[in-house]
Write an enzyme that holds these catalytic residues in place. Structure first.
Site, PDB file in Angstrom:
ATOM      1  N   GLU A 510      11.722  24.291 -38.040  1.00  0.00           N
ATOM      2  CA  GLU A 510      10.813  23.172 -38.818  1.00  0.00           C
ATOM      3  C   GLU A 510      10.010  23.941 -39.947  1.00  0.00           C
ATOM      4  O   GLU A 510       9.829  23.157 -40.785  1.00  0.00           O
ATOM      5  CB  GLU A 510      10.085  22.240 -38.030  1.00  0.00           C
ATOM      6  CG  GLU A 510      11.263  21.348 -37.165  1.00  0.00           C
ATOM      7  CD  GLU A 510      10.076  20.239 -36.518  1.00  0.00           C
ATOM      8  OE1 GLU A 510       8.937  19.988 -36.839  1.00  0.00           O
ATOM      9  OE2 GLU A 510      10.757  19.530 -35.506  1.00  0.00           O
ATOM     10  N   LYS A 631       7.297  27.450 -36.251  1.00  0.00           N
ATOM     11  CA  LYS A 631       6.497  26.399 -35.476  1.00  0.00           C
ATOM     12  C   LYS A 631       6.539  26.470 -33.906  1.00  0.00           C
ATOM     13  O   LYS A 631       5.716  26.048 -33.236  1.00  0.00           O
ATOM     14  CB  LYS A 631       6.555  24.999 -36.231  1.00  0.00           C
ATOM     15  CG  LYS A 631       6.097  23.853 -35.352  1.00  0.00           C
ATOM     16  CD  LYS A 631       6.496  22.703 -36.326  1.00  0.00           C
ATOM     17  CE  LYS A 631       5.703  21.482 -35.569  1.00  0.00           C
ATOM     18  NZ  LYS A 631       6.338  20.257 -36.074  1.00  0.00           N
TER      19      LYS A 631
END
Length: 815
Positions: A510, A631
């Site tokens: 992400e 992430k």
């Protein structure tokens, strides 16, 4: 602990903490939002936060109620630009039950008169109890106890029972019981600039002496929501008949107000029974007519509670995981199981609801359905496969929308959206607000096309566990094959290398949405996407073979497979490209190895919590695209979805090798480069460490279990619990530490318990055969319930046996 502070209660010396009771002492405005989310009650049809019934939404309190599948889009003019967003709707608040003792002010938590404030969620029973003790300026002491539940037995019914006790005085209490439709979606701070009014009033009226009715309608999706509340008062078993004043507000408020006499030793009980219905419900004339009919027929609260508790007992028999002598972990495990069940246990095809990433406890992620469902299905499929089938049906009913999206983008097959709501359109916001910089940023996460791969994976794993051929004929196969079509059309052929590439996508990480200097361009050859594409295409080929000769002509008519199409899938599955680093570690994407390392220590020292490095770097004028970081788990997701052996076999079929040493290097490499900005990351890292570093696995699991209980992200739980992490932490006990897999029609078990676990016991349902598993470091016991199921093949530590219903078998394990 000071009585005005509200943290989870620790047991007193000599007291045994219950793994079934989540208790809070005192009232703490700073943590009230977290407490409300944790104490949410629901049944799959609807859920209500554990908010104080005396309070409307303000800076401290947020009494949100959410109905599964009820969304509404809203347009927001932000001046220089506008946006259209779809939200799960904050429905009318059915909780309001205010009181005023003697001639004092209306009570509010935090009042200077407060002497005691205790709240307890009974997870085993699904009941929330609050005890409030107050002493006013005149020295009058009173105790007010509320008990509430959202019925598991009667999905449209909820009960709030309040008992008033005057300890040392005689006088009256004024009660106001109502329904408030003057609500908005204001639970998420990041959405503060967006339009929030989703409801308009339609009906406010009094029905008979005891009941008020409110009907609201969503502004654009046109969903009618009706609630009726019946309020009765009792002295012991004697029904009281106080004079009532009816209140209404054209904006959406209805209530009854009345007075009751109190005296020491004679408590008075107020019972509020609420019914809800929407225009989405089946087999009703109208939502208002339905709620009034149900209230006429509903049992009294005591009977409702008894049937509600029986339903919860049945759920715990199916889903409970028993740990020996680890009460704090057992509480977290039970809490997480509880939230998954009360979000999904009531879902069926008629409800048409998906898996909202934040459950029915808040407005985080706007109530949308993500790939988080992939972390939830295993927990359901191995216990209640009917729930998984109903939830996968949500995806199937939106298949045509996914096919239209693929066509519009120039592809074939089905391109499922990263975020889904009402009808399966892409509802991922095109931008997000960065509070660190005060800027709106482009949000390119819609490029996470891998969500479709997760859907196909969940369909196949459901079939493996159930052998439900009927589901495959009517829904499952079509999902797999149309998703395969899309990814086959997404892949491009490099003639020189005879390899297939995928570009323009984002992986599970992400943070990276393009190479350095090209934000939003997407990535080339994300390893997770490419390997999963190869796997799904292989399963598509197997699915076609599985259904050959079956009576499924309507399916073939809809699909209209071309003669060369299946052959093409098989070829692409064997020739998808995977990029590796020089040391044999699969690269997160092409070019990742060339990125510079990130200054992890420096940023931790400067910022502390660096979970959202994307926002930190943007505020500095930098980008995650420029560094080796993530992430959350990306490549490591492959080792979450597949065992190391399965992944190795998959890569070998694609012409690549992944040695055991390379697996270890892969885990080490990516663990050191993750900010763990998602609660799901702890689940995945706990899983991949389980076989080689049990201590580290247990540490990650502890974080996953406490994701919401301890609010480890520093304030996000108030916007809703994290359902995927909750289910994933339970699944660690269910599948990971037991080594449970289904391969080639065999139930595989390869247990490895962490040293902290002395004993684990749980039940599964494998191909209609209920099985009780009891596991210690040295013994695995399987108990098959007697019945008519077919014998099953089980493989424990390399030893394969055939077990029949009613049989118990023990297997010795090496430490």
């Amino acid at each position: 602990m000071d009585s005005t502070q509200g943290e989870a209660r620790s047991p007193d010396p000599g007291e045994t903490a219950s793994p079934w009771l989540l208790s809070f002492d005192g009232f703490d405005p700073a943590t009230e939002g977290r407490r409300e989310a944790l104490c949410t009650l629901g049944n799959g049809y609807w859920g209500t936060r554990g908010a104080a019934p005396e309070c409307a939404a303000d800076a401290v309190h947020y009494p949100g109620t959410y109905l599964a599948g009820v969304y509404n889009p809203l347009y927001t003019d932000l001046g220089e630009h506008s946006r259209d967003d779809e939200h799960m709707v904050n429905a009318p608040n059915w909780l309001p039950l205010e009181f005023r003792l003697a001639d004092e002010e209306w009570f509010r938590p935090g009042s200077p008169d407060l002497v005691e404030y205790r709240q307890q969620l009974d997870l085993r029973r699904g009941v929330l109890t609050r005890v409030v003790r107050v002493r006013d300026r005149a020295g009058r002491t009173s105790t007010v106890t509320t008990v509430r539940f959202v019925s598991q037995a009667a999905p449209h019914i909820a009960v709030l029972e309040t008992t008033f006790e005057a300890e040392d005085w005689t006088g009256h209490v004024t009660v106001r019981s109502g329904i408030d439709g003057r609500v908005a979606n204001r639970n998420v701070a990041a959405d503060a600039q967006l339009a929030s009014g989703h409801l308009v009033p339609r009906t406010t009226e009094q029905v008979g002496v005891e009941t008020v009715l409110l009907q609201m309608e969503t502004t654009r999706s046109g969903v009618h929501i009706a609630m009726a509340a019946r309020t009765r008062a009792f002295a012991g078993r004697r029904l009281l008949h106080p004079d009532r004043r009816f209140e209404s507000d054209a904006a959406g408020w209805v209530a009854h107000e009345f007075e009751l006499r109190l005296e020491p030793g004679h408590p008075v009980r107020v019972e509020k029974t609420v019914a809800v219905s929407t225009s989405r419900d089946r087999a009703v004339i109208s939502a208002p007519a339905a709620v009034l009919t149900w209230l006429e027929r509903v049992a009294d609260p005591a009977e409702l509670l008894a049937s509600h508790e029986r339903e919860w007992q049945g759920l715990w028999d199916e889903f409970g995981v028993r740990l020996k002598s680890i009460d704090h972990q057992s509480l977290a495990l039970n809490l997480n199981t509880f939230h998954v069940l009360q979000t999904l246990a009531g879902v069926d095809a008629d409800l048409d609801a998906g898996v909202p990433a934040r459950g029915l406890s808040g407005e985080g992620y706007r109530g949308h359905v993500f790939w988080d469902e992939a972390f939830v299905y295993p927990m359901l499929t191995l216990r209640r496969p009917d729930l998984s089938r109903a939830l996968l049906g949500y995806r199937y009913r939106r298949l045509n929308e996914a096919k239209a999206a693929a066509r519009a983008a120039g592809f074939t097959g089905a391109m499922f959206p990263w975020q889904s709501g009402i009808d399966g359109r892409e509802v991922t916001p095109g931008e997000l607000f960065n509070p660190r910089s005060g800027r709106w940023l482009p949000d390119n996460s819609f490029k996470q096309r891998h969500v479709g791969l997760a859907i196909a994976y969940s369909v196949w794993k459901y079939y493996e566990a159930t052998h439900d051929a009927d589901f495959m004929v009517h829904q499952g196969a079509e999902l797999i094959l149309e998703i395969a079509r899309y990814f086959a059309s997404l892949a491009t052929h490099d003639l020189a290398a005879d390899r297939y590439d995928i570009e323009g996508v984002m992986g599970p990480d992400e943070f990276h949405d393009g190479p350095p200097g090209a934000p939003g361009a997407g990535l080339r050859n994300n390893s997770y996407t490419n390997v999963m594409t190869a796997w799904v295409l292989g399963q598509a080929v197997e699915t076609v073979a599985l259904l050959a000769g079956r009576n499924c002509r309507p399916l073939w008519n809809r699909l209209r497979l071309r003669p060369d199409e299946v052959e093409g899938w098989e070829r692409i599955s064997r020739r998808m490209r995977v990029v590796f680093h020089a040391d044999g570690v699969p690269s997160q994407f092409e070019g990742y190895e060339d990125l510079p390392e990130f200054d992890w220590d420096g940023y931790r020292e400067r910022y502390g919590d660096i979970g959202r490095l994307d926002l930190i770097l943007e505020a500095e004028g930098d980008s995650p695209n420029n560094y080796r970081l993530s992430k959350q788990a990306d490549v490591l997701m492959l080792l979450y979805l597949f065992s190391a052996e399965e992944l190795r076999e998959q890569l070998e079929a694609m012409g690549y090798a992944l040695s055991p040493a390379a697996v270890v290097r892969t885990v080490d490499f990516y663990r050191a480069r993750s900010s763990h900005g998602s609660t799901l990351s702890n689940v995945v890292h706990s899983w991949v460490e389980a076989r080689r570093d049990r201590e580290r696995s247990w540490l990650f699991l502890g974080r996953a279990l406490a994701s919401d209980l301890a609010d480890i992200q520093g304030g996000t739980t108030r916007e809703g619990i994290h359902l995927g992490a909750m289910a994933g932490s339970v699944d660690m006990m269910l599948r990971c530490y037991s080594g449970l897999e289904i391969r080639d029609n065999v139930l595989w078990l390869h247990p490895v318990l962490p040293t902290e676990l002395n004993e684990v016991a749980f039940s599964i349902n494998y191909r209609d055969q209920p099985i009780r598993l009891e596991l210690t470091p040295t013994l695995l016991r399987l108990r098959l319930r007697a019945g008519g199921a077919a014998p099953i093949a089980v493989r424990v530590e390399g030893r394969e046996v055939r077990l029949s219903p009613g049989e118990t078998r023990e297997f010795a394990l090496e430490r």
